[in-house]
Enzyme design. Structure first.
Site, mmCIF file in Angstrom:
data_model
loop_
_atom_site.group_PDB
_atom_site.id
_atom_site.type_symbol
_atom_site.label_atom_id
_atom_site.label_comp_id
_atom_site.label_asym_id
_atom_site.label_seq_id
_atom_site.Cartn_x
_atom_site.Cartn_y
_atom_site.Cartn_z
ATOM 1 C CD GLU A 280 -3.260 0.505 2.014
ATOM 2 O OE1 GLU A 280 -4.177 1.313 2.147
ATOM 3 O OE2 GLU A 280 -3.216 -0.591 2.607
ATOM 4 C CD GLU B 262 -4.496 -0.440 9.160
ATOM 5 O OE1 GLU B 262 -5.121 -0.014 8.170
ATOM 6 O OE2 GLU B 262 -3.771 -1.463 9.126
#
Length: 875
Positions: free
Chosen positions: A468, A738
């Site tokens: 990502e 996260e």
């Protein structure tokens, strides 16, 4: 008995010193130290006043700009206290030319300083200055491994060289050498932008690399973001299929003559040791290979219209880490623990036979059994391979990749003591420090800073490890204020905001990620609002009015887009992320957060509109002030009608719902205390745990402390069970996670689909720690810390907090302690600023208005009760 404020003394430490002349130092041009490619043709100059004398301000300055020994412009004595972003006011500067400047000031005692040591800058090239030609490999490429092409040429200097300046960019990423010496210290250049719309080039002073006679120049290219694998969808060739180089070097001789070397048909190309290089997958270097066969290059006619100079700090090497431990896992594998989750790579020396290979695989955590774990990297291989040539000790270092890792699984013969992890991130100057009496909070601050370091790799990425590493707009906007405390991110965000404006869709919608690799995926509340939030945040932090002006059309386009999607001033349609990854929300499907996503959208609509009003006032756009003020009134009315009961309960009844409504001033004054009470009650019902996601978390403690619940804010900050800020710390984290439960209490993991252990969003609590716990803040009406506000709000069981911030004027410092019932506070205020210092008192605070200097305050009987700081009487 001690009545009211028991201030034993207030000492200005330097007030009795003899007068010391002010020194002018730390000269910057467009926020950079001696930059080689200034884009602004009327550059702005900044400097700091260095003095031990208290209450020092600047009353006038004189600035002169030189071209060689010739004066181009002298401002004369200007009666002004401005010492940041002072614009050039002389005749037109010439592109590519080098200039020097110096400044002197007069202080408030009418004493003139000495002239500063000169600084220099070089104006960037215009498009007409480019004479170089784009060149591509002239051989047939391996379409699978795509080894790195090398371009080379020779250059003969027949006279004594005075200077050499090289301008370089490429399709892909590059590294270069002149006479075997590396050009510059940057990595992953030219950086991550939309290559078609904005392609950065770098300018290097290569004078010290050149020599009289023959000079050998080589540039090696990697796929990078141009044609490399990007995104979890594993796309290749997003911007093009073939790598290309653009190189231009101007050499000036001591006799004043000049010569320009350019990339053209006279260059040659080949491949070498870098057999494979992808940002996600890693790099393979085969030391047995060499560039033995050279081919002609292909000249191609690409436009120069997208070329822009680099105006922000480049990605460079930083801290290095020796192995903390060498682990033999239950599976019998060798794993190196470097002790810190970081972005970068491992370099090492090794010896062996020709064809021997050393393989490094990178991961962030070990699993419950203690084995190497990298499933959360998804398809990113994050594997570096080094193949030896067998000719003694050999050195390995990747060139065109980086990894997010703490642990490295090693296969092959290499001594751990020969290995070293290198952190790689944008070279934004460190500006903030924070510590307190709680070691876990100190580790939290460490984790916040390191997640910022690891994710500020030319753009603000979401994570540095998996497939990502994209510029998610929502993450960046929530964290931008904390980022501005930790490091000077003025140029970093100014650059990225230009990328954002360039990628903004024609209808004003802002993409989910910038640079935009996701097409029409755009316009989510809290994400797209990066277009308004970050410009205002950066303006407030640094006083950079030009950046705000540059971004104003983008800000306006975004608000107008939202307006076009509403009916009756209510934004209740389209895809929304909502309060992403809030407690018990999986974040993988639409509207899974437990706060209504359209309620969140309406709150951000109000927020962005308010920021438009702020920007319009600052820039003198009165018509827009009136227009958006009327719109904001309607937005608030629509919010109240749709989401609020007459008794002040907000739809969803979540922490985030109350937080956003209070933070963005969406409630009538009589309902604010009720909403704040409901918020505190909600938190108490969760036994003082937060339940917020990406959007609600940032403002949670701010709202509590602003509305009389500082005690609840501290209970949240000091909570160490899931979900909380300190839970990952207790689990051994060295960066921000996260997810609140990326690793569960039993050491098992959350879903591998989306579980980064290096994601800065929840680190947005950092600004509250600087601003409220330590007390460093600014007067919001005077940006850039020209007027400073010091107002610590001690709480919890903290017995001290110490923080500093290097502003555009100098260092602001606060150091407070509570010991044996006595409160002490030391404060440092930089020259050319003023400050409001709030000292704890029985009835709140006693305000002291001061100038620059160092101050010491003491009070006796200080204690904390319930919702704030009071002074308890001693009897």
């Amino acid at each position: 008995m001690i009545n009211r404020l028991s201030l034993l003394f207030i000492t200005q430490l330097l007030c009795v010193q003899l007068y010391a002349q002010v020194k002018v130092d730390q000269l910057l041009t467009e926020n950079l130290n001696n930059p080689e490619s200034v884009e602004n043709t009327t550059p702005r100059f900044s400097w700091k006043l260095i003095t031990t004398q208290a209450n020092t301000t600047q009353t006038a300055y004189e600035l002169t700009v030189m071209s060689g020994n010739k004066s181009l412009w002298n401002s004369g004595k200007v009666n002004s206290d401005q010492s940041i972003f002072v614009p050039y006011g002389g005749s037109t500067l010439q592109s590519g030319d080098k200039y020097s400047w110096k400044v002197r000031i007069w202080d408030n005692k009418q004493k003139a300083s000495a002239w500063s040591t000169p600084a220099y800058f070089r104006l960037a090239l215009t498009k007409a200055d480019w004479k170089a030609k784009w060149i591509e490999p002239g051989y047939e490429e391996d379409s699978v491994l795509r080894p790195s092409p090398i371009f080379k040429t020779t250059f003969k200097a027949g006279k004594k060289i005075a200077s050499g300046i090289a301008y370089i960019t490429c399709h892909g990423v590059y590294e270069g050498t002149i006479n075997g010496k590396r050009i510059g210290e940057a990595y992953l250049t030219p950086g991550f932008t939309d290559y078609v719309k904005r392609l950065q080039y770098q300018a290097y002073d290569v004078t010290n690399l050149l020599q009289n006679g023959d000079n050998n120049i080589e540039l090696t290219l990697g796929s990078g973001w141009f044609r490399g694998i990007v995104g979890w969808w594993n796309q290749n060739n997003h911007y093009g299929k073939t790598l290309a180089l653009l190189y231009q070097m101007q050499v000036t001789y001591t006799d004043g003559t000049k010569e320009t070397l350019i990339s053209d048909e006279n260059w040659q190309c080949s491949t070498g040791k870098i057999a494979y290089a992808e940002i996600y997958n890693g790099e393979t270097i085969d030391n047995r290979k060499s560039s033995t066969t050279w081919y002609p290059v292909k000249v191609v006619n690409y436009s120069m219209d997208n070329l822009v100079p680099t105006t922000s700090e480049l990605v460079t090497k930083h801290e290095t880490f020796k192995p903390l431990a060498v682990i033999t896992t239950p599976k019998g594998e060798t794993v190196i623990d470097f002790g810190q989750n970081l972005s970068g790579f491992v370099h090492f020396k090794a010896s062996g036979k020709a064809g021997d290979s050393i393989i490094l695989e990178h991961g962030e955590v070990l699993d419950k059994a203690g084995n190497f774990y990298n499933a959360n990297l998804r398809t990113a291989a994050a594997k570096d391979v080094f193949i030896l040539n067998g000719k003694g000790e050999e050195y390995f270092e990747p060139h065109f990749t980086y990894h997010g890792f703490r642990y490295v699984r090693v296969k092959g013969s290499v001594k751990p003591e020969q290995m070293e992890a290198v952190a790689l991130y944008s070279d934004c100057p460190l500006t903030g420090t924070f510590e307190c009496s709680n070691p876990m909070i100190n580790q939290l601050q460490h984790n916040i800073l390191w997640s910022q370091n690891d994710n500020f790799v030319d753009i603000p990425t979401d994570c540095p490890q998996r497939d990502e590493r994209l510029g998610w707009t929502g993450d960046a906007q929530t964290f931008s204020k904390t980022a501005a405390f930790n490091r000077n991110v003025n140029n970093f965000f100014a650059k990225w905001l230009k990328d954002l404006a360039a990628d903004q869709l024609p209808n004003g919608a802002v993409p989910f990620v910038v640079p935009n690799l996701m097409g029409d995926a755009a316009a989510a509340a809290g994400w797209a609002d990066a277009a308004t939030v970050i410009p205002w945040t950066i303006y407030q932090a640094y006083g950079d009015k030009k950046m705000l002006s540059d971004q104003y059309p983008s800000m306006k386009a975004w608000v107008e887009f939202i307006k076009s999607r509403t009916h009756n001033d209510l934004w209740d349609n389209g895809f929304q992320f909502g309060d992403w990854l809030s407690y018990r929300a999986d974040g993988l499907t639409e509207n899974t957060a437990n706060t209504d996503s359209y309620l969140v959208a309406q709150c951000y609509y109000a927020y962005s509109t308010q920021l438009m009003i702020n920007a319009a006032k600052t820039l003198g756009k009165q018509e827009d002030v009136e227009k958006y003020s009327a719109l904001l009134k309607r937005i608030k009315e629509a919010f109240f009608t749709e989401y609020v009961t007459p008794k002040g309960r907000i739809m969803s009844n979540t922490q985030t719902a109350y937080v956003l409504a209070l933070q963005f001033d969406l409630l009538p004054e009589n309902l604010r205390p009720i909403a704040a009470k409901n918020l505190a009650a909600n938190i108490a019902s969760y036994k003082y745990h937060l339940t917020t996601g990406f959007l609600g978390t940032y403002f949670l403690t701010n709202v509590l402390s602003n509305h009389g619940y500082i005690d609840v804010a501290y209970k949240l900050l000091l909570q160490d069970t899931y979900p909380s800020w300190l839970y990952p710390v207790k689990m051994g984290a060295t960066t921000i996670w996260e997810r609140w439960d990326g690793m569960r209490p039993d050491s098992t993991f959350q879903t591998t689909d989306m579980n980064s252990f290096n994601h800065y969003s929840y680190g947005a609590i950092g600004e509250w720690m600087y601003r409220v716990v330590a007390g460093i803040d600014m007067d919001p009406s005077v940006p850039g810390y020209k007027k400073i506000r010091i107002k610590p709000q001690p709480g919890g069981d903290l017995t001290y907090a110490k923080a500093s911030l290097e502003t555009g004027y100098g260092k602001v410092g606060v150091d407070w302690k509570i010991k044996d019932g006595k409160f002490t506070m030391d404060v440092e205020i930089p020259a050319n600023t003023t400050a409001e210092i709030f000292v704890p008192a029985t009835d709140g605070y006693e305000q002291k208005n001061v100038g620059s200097g160092k101050y010491h305050y003491e009070s006796v009987g200080t204690t904390l009760i319930n919702k704030g700081l009071t002074v308890k009487e001693n009897k």
